[in-house]
Design a protein around this motif. Structure first.
Motif, mmCIF file in Angstrom:
data_model
loop_
_atom_site.group_PDB
_atom_site.id
_atom_site.type_symbol
_atom_site.label_atom_id
_atom_site.label_comp_id
_atom_site.label_asym_id
_atom_site.label_seq_id
_atom_site.Cartn_x
_atom_site.Cartn_y
_atom_site.Cartn_z
ATOM 1 N N PRO A 1 7.618 3.650 -12.807
ATOM 2 C CA PRO A 1 8.493 4.830 -12.695
ATOM 3 C C PRO A 1 7.731 6.004 -12.068
ATOM 4 O O PRO A 1 6.504 5.939 -11.922
ATOM 5 C CB PRO A 1 8.844 5.116 -14.155
ATOM 6 C CG PRO A 1 7.650 4.650 -14.915
ATOM 7 C CD PRO A 1 7.112 3.467 -14.168
ATOM 8 N N PRO A 2 8.409 7.079 -11.715
ATOM 9 C CA PRO A 2 7.721 8.281 -11.231
ATOM 10 C C PRO A 2 6.839 8.865 -12.337
ATOM 11 O O PRO A 2 6.918 8.437 -13.489
ATOM 12 C CB PRO A 2 8.869 9.254 -10.900
ATOM 13 C CG PRO A 2 10.092 8.407 -10.809
ATOM 14 C CD PRO A 2 9.874 7.242 -11.714
ATOM 15 N N ASN A 3 6.030 9.833 -11.957
ATOM 16 C CA ASN A 3 5.113 10.498 -12.893
ATOM 17 C C ASN A 3 3.982 9.585 -13.369
ATOM 18 O O ASN A 3 3.539 9.673 -14.508
ATOM 19 C CB ASN A 3 5.854 11.070 -14.106
ATOM 20 C CG ASN A 3 6.874 12.121 -13.706
ATOM 21 O OD1 ASN A 3 6.722 12.780 -12.665
ATOM 22 N ND2 ASN A 3 7.915 12.262 -14.498
ATOM 23 N N VAL A 4 3.569 8.689 -12.485
ATOM 24 C CA VAL A 4 2.387 7.866 -12.761
ATOM 25 C C VAL A 4 1.356 8.214 -11.703
ATOM 26 O O VAL A 4 1.682 8.323 -10.518
ATOM 27 C CB VAL A 4 2.723 6.355 -12.703
ATOM 28 C CG1 VAL A 4 1.452 5.520 -12.789
ATOM 29 C CG2 VAL A 4 3.682 5.974 -13.824
ATOM 30 N N LYS A 5 0.117 8.456 -12.138
ATOM 31 C CA LYS A 5 -0.945 8.744 -11.166
ATOM 32 C C LYS A 5 -2.164 7.866 -11.459
ATOM 33 O O LYS A 5 -2.220 7.223 -12.509
ATOM 34 C CB LYS A 5 -1.319 10.226 -11.202
ATOM 35 C CG LYS A 5 -1.878 10.669 -12.527
ATOM 36 C CD LYS A 5 -2.103 12.171 -12.547
ATOM 37 C CE LYS A 5 -2.654 12.612 -13.893
ATOM 38 N NZ LYS A 5 -2.615 14.055 -14.074
ATOM 39 N N THR A 6 -3.090 7.854 -10.504
ATOM 40 C CA THR A 6 -4.281 7.033 -10.701
ATOM 41 C C THR A 6 -5.436 7.900 -11.174
ATOM 42 O O THR A 6 -5.510 9.090 -10.852
ATOM 43 C CB THR A 6 -4.713 6.343 -9.391
ATOM 44 O OG1 THR A 6 -5.061 7.348 -8.444
ATOM 45 C CG2 THR A 6 -3.623 5.454 -8.847
ATOM 46 N N ARG B 1 0.856 -1.188 0.000
ATOM 47 C CA ARG B 1 0.000 0.000 0.000
ATOM 48 C C ARG B 1 0.885 1.228 0.000
ATOM 49 O O ARG B 1 1.994 1.210 0.561
ATOM 50 C CB ARG B 1 -0.938 -0.002 1.200
ATOM 51 C CG ARG B 1 -0.288 0.110 2.549
ATOM 52 C CD ARG B 1 -1.384 0.123 3.601
ATOM 53 N NE ARG B 1 -0.882 0.044 4.958
ATOM 54 C CZ ARG B 1 -0.507 1.112 5.644
ATOM 55 N NH1 ARG B 1 -0.506 2.311 5.121
ATOM 56 N NH2 ARG B 1 -0.099 0.962 6.906
ATOM 57 N N LEU B 2 0.440 2.283 -0.645
ATOM 58 C CA LEU B 2 1.228 3.511 -0.695
ATOM 59 C C LEU B 2 0.331 4.707 -0.989
ATOM 60 O O LEU B 2 -0.815 4.530 -1.415
ATOM 61 C CB LEU B 2 2.380 3.392 -1.687
ATOM 62 C CG LEU B 2 2.104 3.344 -3.194
ATOM 63 C CD1 LEU B 2 3.387 3.600 -3.961
ATOM 64 C CD2 LEU B 2 1.554 2.003 -3.603
ATOM 65 N N GLY C 1 7.617 6.681 -7.782
ATOM 66 C CA GLY C 1 7.298 5.426 -8.438
ATOM 67 C C GLY C 1 7.390 4.317 -7.411
ATOM 68 O O GLY C 1 7.540 4.577 -6.211
ATOM 69 N N THR C 2 7.284 3.071 -7.820
ATOM 70 C CA THR C 2 7.411 1.965 -6.867
ATOM 71 C C THR C 2 7.855 0.697 -7.586
ATOM 72 O O THR C 2 7.379 0.394 -8.681
ATOM 73 C CB THR C 2 6.102 1.757 -6.076
ATOM 74 O OG1 THR C 2 6.330 0.779 -5.070
ATOM 75 C CG2 THR C 2 4.942 1.317 -6.946
#
Ligand SMILES: *[C@@H]1O[C@H](CO)[C@@H](O)[C@H](O)[C@H]1NC(C)=O
Ligand SMILES: *[C@@H]1O[C@H](CO)[C@@H](O)[C@H](O)[C@H]1NC(C)=O
Ligand SMILES: *[C@@H]1O[C@H](CO)[C@@H](O)[C@H](O)[C@H]1NC(C)=O
Ligand SMILES: *[C@@H]1O[C@H](CO)[C@@H](O)[C@H](O)[C@H]1NC(C)=O
Length: 299
Positions: A93-98, A74-75, A84-85
């Motif tokens: 990677p970073p710059n990913v959103k839901t 969970r994050l 990112g994770t």
């Protein structure tokens, strides 16, 4: 006599049908990817209830799922966006959103291992890697993973799926393809970058496939099963035919005997009728002395 034979036929048919179905293995419907996903979510919920850190946790599954690996993490959405994770097979990677935005999310990762081809198939291709997947859910209330997947919006770098192994053998690796399985059962082909990595834009289930020639092994296995089933059906058919033939034969024979008996009973009366023909007196005595049954029974 007749009912004994029918029981025998029924028992044989039941036995052979059971053998055939156990060879083929349960119905394909029992391997439903959507049901599996719901089950993973259920066990991931139990895992999160016992672990309150943001680390990735192994999800314990019932023993009949041995061979599948599931984990959950969970994050916060903010953390996903900035850092990112990474999981063992999936690197976001970073710059990913839901979409839609949620405060916290839970990611359920799975590796179907040796179960992959039970749940996923691509017509004309064979699976050369296990199916690797991940699903993203809303976990804002920190008590339950919400049903209903969140969509990921990838702004720059794509998500990488790393496959733990490829069972390529002597196959031409330039013919490998990466596929994504859509929730509706359709398949989307993706660019394959070698290095066991597939780049994707969204959550889901992914796999590496090779074109048809590699499928022969599996095909042979199936062909073998169909031969066994065909053989079983053939035997059942033969037994049914022979038994029915016997029943009919016995019935017919019985009828003939009763007919003969009746005929010989009434033959005295019939004499008068036959006597009217060219053959006169001998008729009655002929009927009585001749072994009529066997004589009439010649086909
Ligand atoms: C394991 O057993 C449960 C019922 O006990 C069943 O729902 C589930 O489908 C089984 N798992 C597999 C992989 O068949
Ligand atoms: C996968 O392997 C495990 C043991 O490692 C076994 O228990 C399980 O039945 C296998 N599953 C299939 C579908 O062959
Ligand atoms: C593999 O397939 C590609 C494309 O069809 C072909 O150009 C190449 O020669 C093949 N390599 C081998 C080793 O068969
Ligand atoms: C696959 O690669 C081609 C060119 O190499 C590119 O135009 C295309 O957008 C790529 N597709 C995906 C899904 O990344």
């Amino acid at each position: 006599m007749g009912s004994d034979t029918s029981w025998f036929i029924i028992v044989v048919v039941v036995i052979i049908v059971n053998i055939s179905s156990s060879i083929v293995g349960g119905s394909a419907d029992s391997y439903d990817p959507q049901a599996l996903k719901a089950l993973f979510r259920h066990y991931a919920n139990l895992t999160l209830a016992n672990h309150h850190t943001g680390a990735e946790h192994k999800v314990n599954l019932p023993s009949n799922f041995t061979g599948m690996e599931v984990s959950v993490k969970r994050l916060r959405s903010g953390s996903l966006w900035t850092r990112g994770t990474d999981s063992i097979y999936v690197k976001i990677p970073p710059n990913v959103k839901t979409l839609p935005y949620v405060k916290r999310l839970a990611i359920v990762y799975d590796n179907l291992g040796n179960w992959s081809s039970m749940y996923y198939n691509v017509p004309g291709y064979s699976l050369v890697s296990p199916v690797i997947g991940f699903d993203v859910y809303n976990y804002s209330d920190l008590t339950m993973i919400m049903d209903g997947n969140l969509t990921l919006s990838v702004e720059s770098e794509l998500i990488s799926i790393h496959f733990p192994y490829l069972k390529v053998g002597d196959k031409n690796t330039t013919l490998l393809k990466c596929v994504g399985f859509e929730p509706d059962g359709s398949v989307e082909f993706k660019n394959w970058t070698n290095n066991n990595v597939c780049k994707v834009k969204k959550a889901g289930h992914f796999c590496v496939v090779a074109e048809m020639p590699a499928v022969t092994e599996e095909k042979e296995g199936r062909a073998w099963k169909w031969w066994v089933i065909g053989f079983g059906i053939g035997i059942v058919g033969l037994i049914v035919l022979v038994s029915m033939g016997m029943v009919v034969m016995l019935k017919w024979r019985k009828m003939e005997i009763t007919k003969m008996e009746k005929e010989s009973d009434t033959s005295v009366a019939l004499d008068t009728f036959w006597v009217r023909g060219d053959h006169k007196m001998p008729c009655a005595s002929m009927i009585r002395t001749q072994p009529t049954l066997e004589h009439d029974f010649v086909p």
